[in-house]
Design an enzyme around this catalytic site. Structure first.
Site, PDB file in Angstrom:
ATOM      1  CG  ASN A   9      -1.653   1.286   1.415  1.00  9.06           C
ATOM      2  OD1 ASN A   9      -1.786   2.067   0.471  1.00  9.06           O
ATOM      3  ND2 ASN A   9      -2.164   1.521   2.616  1.00  9.06           N
ATOM      4  CD1 TRP A  10       3.928   1.080  -2.649  1.00  7.86           C
ATOM      5  CD2 TRP A  10       3.553   1.831  -4.732  1.00  7.86           C
ATOM      6  NE1 TRP A  10       4.627   0.282  -3.519  1.00  7.86           N
ATOM      7  CE2 TRP A  10       4.413   0.728  -4.797  1.00  7.86           C
ATOM      8  CE3 TRP A  10       3.185   2.466  -5.915  1.00  7.86           C
ATOM      9  CZ2 TRP A  10       4.916   0.238  -6.008  1.00  7.86           C
ATOM     10  CZ3 TRP A  10       3.668   1.983  -7.121  1.00  7.86           C
ATOM     11  CH2 TRP A  10       4.526   0.888  -7.157  1.00  7.86           C
ATOM     12  CE  LYS A  11       0.029   3.475   4.686  1.00  7.50           C
ATOM     13  NZ  LYS A  11       0.138   3.634   6.128  1.00  7.50           N
ATOM     14  CG  HIS A  94      -5.733   2.353   4.955  1.00  5.01           C
ATOM     15  ND1 HIS A  94      -5.286   3.336   5.805  1.00  5.01           N
ATOM     16  CD2 HIS A  94      -4.754   1.414   4.899  1.00  5.01           C
ATOM     17  CE1 HIS A  94      -4.076   3.000   6.240  1.00  5.01           C
ATOM     18  NE2 HIS A  94      -3.736   1.844   5.704  1.00  5.01           N
ATOM     19  CD  GLU A  96      -2.652   5.890   6.506  1.00  6.26           C
ATOM     20  OE1 GLU A  96      -2.589   5.925   5.269  1.00  6.26           O
ATOM     21  OE2 GLU A  96      -1.787   5.350   7.218  1.00  6.26           O
ATOM     22  CD  GLU A 166      -3.621  -2.103   7.282  1.00  6.58           C
ATOM     23  OE1 GLU A 166      -2.535  -2.404   6.772  1.00  6.58           O
ATOM     24  OE2 GLU A 166      -4.213  -1.041   7.041  1.00  6.58           O
ATOM     25  N   GLY A 172       2.617   2.478  10.574  1.00  7.35           N
ATOM     26  CA  GLY A 172       3.600   3.537  10.391  1.00  7.35           C
ATOM     27  C   GLY A 172       4.377   3.893  11.650  1.00  7.35           C
ATOM     28  CB  SER A 213       5.138  -1.769  11.934  1.00  4.51           C
ATOM     29  OG  SER A 213       4.819  -0.407  12.173  1.00  4.51           O
ATOM     30  N   GLY A 234       2.739  -0.940   4.187  1.00  7.23           N
ATOM     31  CA  GLY A 234       2.927   0.442   3.771  1.00  7.23           C
ATOM     32  C   GLY A 234       4.396   0.747   3.542  1.00  7.23           C
ATOM     33  N   GLY A 235       5.019   1.359   4.520  1.00  5.30           N
ATOM     34  CA  GLY A 235       6.390   1.864   4.386  1.00  5.30           C
ATOM     35  C   GLY A 235       7.380   0.885   3.773  1.00  5.30           C
TER      36      GLY A 235
HETATM   37  P1  PGA Z   1       2.826   0.413   7.489  1.00  3.17           P
HETATM   38  O1  PGA Z   1       1.359   0.692   6.907  1.00  3.17           O
HETATM   39  O2  PGA Z   1       3.288  -0.892   6.939  1.00  3.17           O
HETATM   40  O3  PGA Z   1       3.651   1.578   7.008  1.00  3.17           O
HETATM   41  O4  PGA Z   1       2.709   0.369   8.980  1.00  3.17           O
HETATM   42  C1  PGA Z   1       0.442  -0.353   6.738  1.00  3.17           C
HETATM   43  C2  PGA Z   1      -0.850   0.165   6.157  1.00  3.17           C
HETATM   44  O5  PGA Z   1      -1.270   1.278   6.513  1.00  3.17           O
HETATM   45  O6  PGA Z   1      -1.484  -0.503   5.310  1.00  3.17           O
END
Ligand code: PGA
Length: 259
Positions: A9-11, A94, A96, A166, A172, A213, A234-235
């Site tokens: 998930n590149w956001k 998600h 966010e 999640e 993050g 994470s 994500g990251g």
């Molecule tokens: P993260 O994000 O791996 O950077 O913690 C995961 C996500 O929000 O899908």
């Protein structure tokens, strides 16, 4: 047996050029790694180029959101019809989007139904906040989110939906849930809720990812847990080497389990 599914998930990261460079860097190495489904979920503008580069690969392309109507006066929104042909998948709900963009259980449910109606595979995200976790509300909150998301969705449709658990406090932050914690919530809350809705057989077939994470250094431990079927990352999905390592780690654990 469920096929594990590792999705990036590149956001709000990567320009079109950066997305294409990533795809070119990973598609060869990822073709060699079997037994894991793979996807990258990019910004809307990068989807056409990304789906071109990855057309002859097994890496699926996903969007990170979508509106539920097919067309209309909805300035700034992107419809399922617009995603057809450039996205195999869509992330819905998600945290966010729930936190910053007004996504609710009700809109998640509408978007899920729209994705299913248009043959776009949904990854629906659920998870509790730190406050809810500390107050002992994880179970009721997460099962409530699952019930609301799946409201009015048939067992047959449910089989095609991926759930990502999640915990918001792990996203993050570098502080992943422990593998045991994640396994427990996925098994005893997410899969158990799905079993109540659709029966054990359906729930046992459904792919449930962990997100928050995930990184190359903890992916093996997480994937060793029986209830965790992959990750929404994500990251650590932004760097090609790191993404390949996440997929490789997942595949190695699966091979070990089969032996
Ligand atoms: P993260 O994000 O791996 O950077 O913690 C995961 C996500 O929000 O899908």
């Amino acid at each position: 047996m469920r096929t594990p599914f590792l999705a990036g998930n590149w956001k709000m990261h990567k320009t079109i050029d950066e997305a294409v460079a990533f795809a070119n860097a990973v598609k060869g190495p990822l073709a060699e790694i079997e037994g894991v489904d793979k996807a990258v979920c990019a910004s809307f503008v990068a989807l056409p180029a990304l789906s071109d580069v990855l057309a002859d690969s097994e890496v699926m392309v996903g969007a990170q959101n979508m509106y539920w109507e097919e067309a209309g006066a909805y300035t700034g929104e992107v419809s399922p019809l617009m995603l057809k042909g450039v996205a195999d998948l869509v992330i819905i709900g998600h945290s966010e989007r729930r936190q910053y963009f007004g996504e609710t259980d009700e809109t998640v449910n509408k978007k899920l139904k729209a994705a299913l109606a248009h043959g776009i595979k949904p990854i629906v995200a659920v998870g509790e906040s730190l406050e809810q976790n500390e107050a002992g509300e994880t179970e009721s909150w997460v099962s409530g989110q699952v019930r609301a998301a799946f409201d009015g969705i048939s067992a047959e449709q449910a089989r095609g939906i991926v759930v990502a658990y999640e915990p918001i406090w792990a996203i993050g932050t570098g502080r992943a849930a422990t593998p045991e914690q994640a396994n427990q919530i996925i098994g005893e809350v997410v899969r158990a809720t799905l079993a109540k809705l659709y029966g054990e057989d359906v729930a046992e077939d459904m792919v449930i990812q962990y997100g928050g994470s995930c990184k190359p250094s903890n992916i093996r431990e997480l994937m060793s847990q029986p209830e965790i079927d992959g990750g929404l990352v994500g990251g650590a999905s932004l760097d090609p080497e790191s993404f390949i390592e996440l997929v490789r780690g997942t595949a190695e654990v699966m091979e070990g389990m089969e032996e």
